[in-house]
Design an enzyme around this catalytic site. Sequence first.
Site, PDB file in Angstrom:
ATOM      1  N   ALA A 128       0.795   5.648  -1.826  1.00  0.00           N
ATOM      2  CA  ALA A 128       0.726   5.135  -3.633  1.00  0.00           C
ATOM      3  C   ALA A 128       2.036   4.840  -3.887  1.00  0.00           C
ATOM      4  O   ALA A 128       2.296   4.304  -5.385  1.00  0.00           O
ATOM      5  CB  ALA A 128       0.038   6.679  -3.975  1.00  0.00           C
ATOM      6  N   ARG A 136       0.614  -1.321  -0.587  1.00  0.00           N
ATOM      7  CA  ARG A 136       0.019  -0.204   0.151  1.00  0.00           C
ATOM      8  C   ARG A 136       1.153   1.702  -0.463  1.00  0.00           C
ATOM      9  O   ARG A 136       2.084   1.531   0.356  1.00  0.00           O
ATOM     10  CB  ARG A 136      -1.090  -0.093   1.116  1.00  0.00           C
ATOM     11  CG  ARG A 136      -0.810  -0.743   2.368  1.00  0.00           C
ATOM     12  CD  ARG A 136       0.836   0.101   3.111  1.00  0.00           C
ATOM     13  NE  ARG A 136       0.338   0.940   2.976  1.00  0.00           N
ATOM     14  CZ  ARG A 136       0.667   2.315   3.946  1.00  0.00           C
ATOM     15  NH1 ARG A 136       2.286   1.888   3.921  1.00  0.00           N
ATOM     16  NH2 ARG A 136       0.863   3.612   4.093  1.00  0.00           N
ATOM     17  N   LYS A 176      -5.202  10.286   2.900  1.00  0.00           N
ATOM     18  CA  LYS A 176      -5.121   9.021   4.269  1.00  0.00           C
ATOM     19  C   LYS A 176      -6.998  10.333   4.988  1.00  0.00           C
ATOM     20  O   LYS A 176      -6.216  10.742   5.194  1.00  0.00           O
ATOM     21  CB  LYS A 176      -4.266   8.578   5.229  1.00  0.00           C
ATOM     22  CG  LYS A 176      -5.159   7.195   5.893  1.00  0.00           C
ATOM     23  CD  LYS A 176      -6.086   6.369   5.560  1.00  0.00           C
ATOM     24  CE  LYS A 176      -5.361   5.819   4.412  1.00  0.00           C
ATOM     25  NZ  LYS A 176      -6.484   4.678   3.403  1.00  0.00           N
ATOM     26  N   ASP A 213      -2.264  10.560  -2.154  1.00  0.00           N
ATOM     27  CA  ASP A 213      -2.757   9.754  -3.055  1.00  0.00           C
ATOM     28  C   ASP A 213      -2.653  10.786  -4.540  1.00  0.00           C
ATOM     29  O   ASP A 213      -2.884   9.775  -5.786  1.00  0.00           O
ATOM     30  CB  ASP A 213      -3.624   8.852  -2.949  1.00  0.00           C
ATOM     31  CG  ASP A 213      -3.051   8.303  -1.627  1.00  0.00           C
ATOM     32  OD1 ASP A 213      -2.558   8.917  -0.322  1.00  0.00           O
ATOM     33  OD2 ASP A 213      -2.873   6.872  -2.191  1.00  0.00           O
ATOM     34  N   ARG A 262      -7.170   0.042  -6.565  1.00  0.00           N
ATOM     35  CA  ARG A 262      -7.484   0.921  -5.174  1.00  0.00           C
ATOM     36  C   ARG A 262      -8.024   2.514  -6.387  1.00  0.00           C
ATOM     37  O   ARG A 262      -6.395   2.836  -6.834  1.00  0.00           O
ATOM     38  CB  ARG A 262      -6.062   1.077  -4.872  1.00  0.00           C
ATOM     39  CG  ARG A 262      -5.541  -0.051  -4.319  1.00  0.00           C
ATOM     40  CD  ARG A 262      -6.187  -0.403  -2.528  1.00  0.00           C
ATOM     41  NE  ARG A 262      -6.358   1.238  -1.603  1.00  0.00           N
ATOM     42  CZ  ARG A 262      -5.335   1.574  -0.587  1.00  0.00           C
ATOM     43  NH1 ARG A 262      -4.682   0.591  -0.881  1.00  0.00           N
ATOM     44  NH2 ARG A 262      -6.023   2.223   0.071  1.00  0.00           N
TER      45      ARG A 262
HETATM   46  O1  MRU Z   1      -4.374   3.343   2.283  1.00  0.00           O
HETATM   47  P1  MRU Z   1      -2.283   3.160   1.974  1.00  0.00           P
HETATM   48  O2  MRU Z   1      -2.179   2.363   3.303  1.00  0.00           O
HETATM   49  O3  MRU Z   1      -2.458   3.145   1.055  1.00  0.00           O
HETATM   50  O4  MRU Z   1      -3.178   5.405   2.197  1.00  0.00           O
HETATM   51  C1  MRU Z   1      -2.110   5.773   2.129  1.00  0.00           C
HETATM   52  C2  MRU Z   1      -2.495   7.219   2.206  1.00  0.00           C
HETATM   53  O5  MRU Z   1      -2.645   7.866   2.514  1.00  0.00           O
HETATM   54  C3  MRU Z   1      -0.536   7.246   2.026  1.00  0.00           C
HETATM   55  O6  MRU Z   1      -0.471   9.017   2.625  1.00  0.00           O
HETATM   56  C4  MRU Z   1       0.199   8.195   0.806  1.00  0.00           C
HETATM   57  O7  MRU Z   1      -0.462   6.973  -0.161  1.00  0.00           O
HETATM   58  C5  MRU Z   1       1.182   8.908   0.820  1.00  0.00           C
HETATM   59  S1  MRU Z   1       1.984   7.386   0.235  1.00  0.00           S
HETATM   60  C6  MRU Z   1       3.703   7.903   0.601  1.00  0.00           C
END
Ligand code: MRU
Length: 353
Positions: A54, A52, A254, A243, A95
């Site tokens: 981005a 997980r 998030k 993201d 996703r």
């Molecule tokens: O749902 P997730 O764990 O994939 O969410 C991740 C986030 O919200 C991160 O802040 C985002 O992907 C930035 S990654 C460097």
Amino acid sequence: MAPIFDFETVRLDEKKERLLILDQTRLPGKVCYISLKTQEQIIDAISTLKVRGAPAIGITAAFALYLGMKPFIGLSFEAFYKHFKEVSTPLAKSRPTAVNLFWAIDRIEQVILRNRKAAIVDILEAMRAEACRIKEEDKIMCRDIGIHGISLLKPGWGILTHCNAGHLAASWYGTALSPIYTGQEMGYHFRVFADETRPLLQGARLTAFELQYAGVDTTLICDNMASVVMGKGLVQAVLTGCDRVACNGDTANKIGTNTLAILAKHYGIPFYTCAPSSTIDASCKTGENIVIEERSPEEITEKWYRKRMAPENIKVFNPAFDITHHSLITAFITEKGIVYPPFDFTREENDKK
Ligand code: MRU
């Protein structure tokens, strides 16, 4: 000195034609890799957050397409391309919010189209090389985010971060954690507050794990404690990842990020969004155009409890991301430097013509 974090998030094992993924659902208790061979396994690993963040999702998708297309080596270009569409469509749905997923799929598709006159075996090699390039570029971008970000921070500061935008979400330094790791190397002695990040606890499980591993002074707090640490003057900057960024600077990250941005404004604390410039989506005018992933109710009602803790049949709303309005973001820290919206892609597009 590089940060002491030597686990790779995603790795292609060419010999065994598989992808090795550090299973983030087992952290921090167990550091273990899972081997993924089929498209179904890879899509499941992305949607269940075994991998997980981005940038890491984008890297995984690029390798997934290469592995997924290998069996089609004997086909004509037209048939190969048709299969590519069949393989990439479900991957793109795994996703919906992280733009890096679509960006990586597009990069691989462009490689296929550019090489349409080549033998399929050479197209596959070009796909493999592009996937490796995406991963290597990510490492450099993450490093550069740290170098630019550190210019905004001072030694001894308290920094609050949300979810996990570190090594585990990307490669090497991560995005929001990159300035923190850079400061760690420079002896800045930051004091980091990591939000636990309900409902999937990426902050408590992943950010706390990787910062502690790297020797960073880290304090875990529940999401609803942020105003207390801010009000006590313990936080001098908020750093988060993201993201997807719309052209006007509205940002998806998030769930809970927007709350932090509102709080930061109230307390007069700078709020920085850290991301590679590939996270800015030229096709998205404002945050209203960003699709927000909704996840299963069980993540809230029962996931971390021995017994379901909420009443049966209670209505649940579980959006995985929220949109932070651009007016709440002090600046964007990218690999190209500190930038401010609106982001204008028309000049770049014209340059390409
Ligand atoms: O749902 P997730 O764990 O994939 O969410 C991740 C986030 O919200 C991160 O802040 C985002 O992907 C930035 S990654 C460097």
